[in-house]
Write a protein that holds these residues in place. Sequence first.
Motif, short mmCIF file in Angstrom:
data_model
loop_
_atom_site.label_atom_id
_atom_site.label_comp_id
_atom_site.label_asym_id
_atom_site.label_seq_id
_atom_site.Cartn_x
_atom_site.Cartn_y
_atom_site.Cartn_z
N LYS A 133 -1.28 -8.49 -3.53
CA LYS A 133 -2.08 -7.30 -4.29
C LYS A 133 -3.59 -7.66 -3.85
O LYS A 133 -4.25 -6.57 -3.86
CB LYS A 133 -1.72 -7.25 -5.78
CG LYS A 133 -0.45 -6.88 -5.92
CD LYS A 133 -0.25 -6.98 -7.66
CE LYS A 133 1.08 -6.31 -8.18
NZ LYS A 133 1.27 -6.28 -9.46
N ALA A 134 -4.09 -8.97 -4.10
CA ALA A 134 -5.44 -8.95 -3.61
C ALA A 134 -5.72 -8.69 -2.15
O ALA A 134 -6.73 -8.15 -1.89
CB ALA A 134 -5.95 -10.25 -3.83
N ARG A 135 -4.95 -8.69 -1.29
CA ARG A 135 -5.09 -8.55 0.02
C ARG A 135 -5.09 -6.96 0.36
O ARG A 135 -6.04 -6.38 1.27
CB ARG A 135 -3.94 -9.00 1.07
CG ARG A 135 -4.11 -10.62 1.07
CD ARG A 135 -2.79 -11.41 1.78
NE ARG A 135 -2.82 -10.91 3.39
CZ ARG A 135 -1.90 -10.75 4.11
NH1 ARG A 135 -0.79 -11.38 3.68
NH2 ARG A 135 -2.18 -10.69 5.34
N ALA A 136 -4.30 -6.32 -0.19
CA ALA A 136 -4.10 -4.83 -0.23
C ALA A 136 -5.35 -4.42 -0.94
O ALA A 136 -5.74 -3.19 -0.26
CB ALA A 136 -2.87 -4.36 -1.15
N PHE A 137 -5.81 -4.71 -2.16
CA PHE A 137 -7.25 -4.25 -2.60
C PHE A 137 -8.32 -4.46 -1.65
O PHE A 137 -9.12 -3.43 -1.47
CB PHE A 137 -7.25 -4.80 -4.05
CG PHE A 137 -8.80 -4.32 -4.55
CD1 PHE A 137 -8.57 -3.53 -5.15
CD2 PHE A 137 -9.71 -5.27 -4.74
CE1 PHE A 137 -9.94 -3.01 -5.73
CE2 PHE A 137 -11.06 -5.08 -5.19
CZ PHE A 137 -10.96 -3.80 -5.76
N SER A 138 -8.18 -5.64 -0.84
CA SER A 138 -9.40 -5.88 0.05
C SER A 138 -9.40 -5.11 1.10
O SER A 138 -10.35 -4.26 1.64
CB SER A 138 -9.28 -7.43 0.58
OG SER A 138 -9.52 -8.24 -0.53
N LEU A 167 0.82 -1.12 0.10
CA LEU A 167 -0.02 0.01 0.01
C LEU A 167 0.73 1.33 -0.07
O LEU A 167 0.54 2.25 -0.70
CB LEU A 167 -0.92 0.16 1.31
CG LEU A 167 -2.11 -1.15 1.08
CD1 LEU A 167 -2.64 -1.00 2.67
CD2 LEU A 167 -3.01 -0.57 0.24
N ALA A 168 1.89 1.29 0.85
CA ALA A 168 2.77 2.34 1.04
C ALA A 168 3.43 2.49 -0.38
O ALA A 168 3.60 3.84 -0.79
CB ALA A 168 3.66 2.37 2.17
N ALA A 169 3.85 1.82 -1.01
CA ALA A 169 4.62 1.74 -2.00
C ALA A 169 3.87 2.15 -3.35
O ALA A 169 4.38 2.92 -4.00
CB ALA A 169 5.28 0.29 -2.52
N ALA A 170 2.81 1.86 -3.35
CA ALA A 170 1.90 2.39 -4.32
C ALA A 170 1.28 3.76 -4.14
O ALA A 170 1.42 4.71 -5.41
CB ALA A 170 0.66 1.27 -4.33
#
Length: 310
Positions: free
Chosen positions: A292-297, A154-157
């Motif tokens: 990525k899926a967990r971050a999206f959730s 999340l932070a990197a994005a």
Amino acid sequence: MSAHLTFSSTWQAAQPRLSVLTPFLRDDPTSLLEMLEREANALAGSVEIILLDDGTGDAALTARLTQQLANLTLPVCLITLAANEGRAIGRNRLATAARGSTLLFLDSDMRPDSDHFLRSWADLIEARDPAIAFGGFSLLQAPTDAKFAVHRALAAASECVGHVERAQQPEKYVYTSNLLVRRDVFEAEAFDPGFTGWGWEDVEWAMRVARRFEVLHIDNPATHMGLDTVQSLAAKYEQSAPNFARMAQRHPEIVAAYPSHKVARMLKRVPGLPVWRRMMRKGAEAGWLPVKARAFSLRLYRAALYADAI
């Protein structure tokens, strides 16, 4: 609220132009002080450090810091509070205690990415005396444990953004993790004490201040060491919902363009949102899913929280 003050031996004689302001709550800032101390001789008292223990209540930590201060060349003041005042009030208190004409808000879980971090800020003040400047932050030194993978993603994005890109939306990329503010600017626009708990008080401040002053973005980053587990980050998001709503109420035109606000508005119309919200959090906590899926959730979970608040 009463406060206990502890000073390094070099405090009284120093004549600082730059005051580094570092609040902490249950964090240990000793490592940050060690890194900043490496620049002490080159700075020759022109930079001071003010720490605010915002109600940690840890006698052992206070004792360690007191001992550390006794051996520092940097001029340092430790303010110890018996009870928590909150992020916005605490930062206002730090600014009041500062003696420099420019303030650098630097979180206790940050670590400079260069050995001339403070010197770079001092040189910028000398050359340009900016109203506001943000140095950026990175994950270069941050832990790579699997339990922090979602927060790292999340932070990197969304947060570890280069200074050229940040400058395109200057008020959006302003965090008190590594933020320089001239004193007269801060006196004109202080943090809103109505923000309590965690989140958004710095972004809301930037929205106000950017209307009156230029926000400069430079390349002088520090690493955000304080990555959280999904559970801890979700708890912070829960705290931040009222703050997000307060910011949206004060700056509706700006916040309406935020993706989190747009998604929150959409989720507000979803039947049975509390059930979906629980599923979103479970998805973020599911270690078997791709990061990525967990971050999206987790982003959806935050938006679903905000849907109830706006």
